[in-house]
Enzyme design. Structure first.
Site, PDB file in Angstrom:
ATOM      1  N   VAL A  82       0.930  -1.116   0.554  1.00  0.00           N
ATOM      2  CA  VAL A  82       0.093  -0.398   0.164  1.00  0.00           C
ATOM      3  C   VAL A  82       0.889   0.965  -0.114  1.00  0.00           C
ATOM      4  CG1 VAL A  82      -1.785   0.998   1.299  1.00  0.00           C
ATOM      5  CG2 VAL A  82      -1.717  -1.400   1.076  1.00  0.00           C
ATOM      6  N   LYS A  83       0.708   2.230  -0.348  1.00  0.00           N
ATOM      7  CA  LYS A  83       1.761   3.481  -1.076  1.00  0.00           C
ATOM      8  C   LYS A  83       0.402   4.221  -0.341  1.00  0.00           C
ATOM      9  CE  LYS A  83       3.256   4.323  -5.148  1.00  0.00           C
ATOM     10  NZ  LYS A  83       3.004   4.725  -6.672  1.00  0.00           N
TER      11      LYS A  83
END
Length: 225
Positions: A82-83
């Protein structure tokens, strides 16, 4: 240094995978919004196309919504990282996700302090925007070197991932700095394989010398058939 691709160009991704150099694929909201397919379908295709990680960015600045989106993404696949933008409440979001065992990538990095904080939180990857840092008049190569030295000094495993890499020289800056990864748009990836006038001239000299000798040109060992 790991090579990631920052694209949904399936042809380029397939090339890198076949070559054996692809560590994973990164995306961002702009990349996914430009696709002419539903987002879920694009993500499924990217996971099917390559066996590495797939980085997908949250789209809200609200930490509660960031966590909701991140948990949904993590539930979709154990290969999704997850960015989260490395600003404000994004650090709290990454800290919470890492404690939950959801890997994160700190993005939108322009300063070394963001990488230092990401290292303190145990974030898996931290992505400074190389080209945009240079466009702002700052020394991206220096930022990479200093940030990597700080992470090494304190034994923090966060991997610096050079992002927004727009030239072969910027790619080499990442390599020279000793960072762990770089993510490249399709155009930059193709530049790594490009020829040059000097190289073309050298190859032409080889061809001319070979063709000028009938014994060499007529060799069965080097026949094209």
């Amino acid at each position: 240094m790991q090579i990631w691709l920052d694209t949904i160009d399936f042809t380029t991704i397939h090339h890198a995978r076949q070559l054996g150099v692809l560590a994973g694929v990164t995306t961002n909201p702009s990349i996914l919004a430009a696709a002419e397919r539903p987002v879920e379908e694009v993500l499924d295709a990217l996971l099917d196309l390559q066996p590495g990680l797939l980085a997908v960015q949250v789209t809200s600045a609200d930490p509660a919504v960031q966590l909701l989106q991140a948990r949904r993404l993590a539930a979709k696949s154990g290969r999704i990282i997850v960015k989260v933008p490395a600003v404000g409440a994004g650090f709290q979001t990454m800290a919470t996700l890492e404690r939950e065992g959801i890997p994160t990538l700190a993005t939108a990095i322009f300063e070394s302090r963001q990488i230092v904080l990401a290292g303190q939180l145990g974030v898996r990857y931290a992505a400074p925007y190389i080209n945009r840092i240079e466009q702002a008049g700052r020394d991206a190569a220096l930022l990479l070197r200093e940030s990597q030295q700080i992470l090494d000094r304190y034994g923090q495993p966060t991997v610096i991932m050079g992002a927004a890499v727009k030239s072969a020289e910027q790619f080499m800056q990442c390599a020279r700095a000793g960072i762990g990864a770089a993510t490249l748009p399709a155009d930059t990836y193709r530049l790594l394989f490009a020829s040059s006038p000097e190289l073309d001239a050298a190859l032409q000299r080889f061809d001319s010398a070979w063709s000028a000798n009938p014994l060499a040109a007529g060799s069965a060992l080097f026949s094209a058939t």
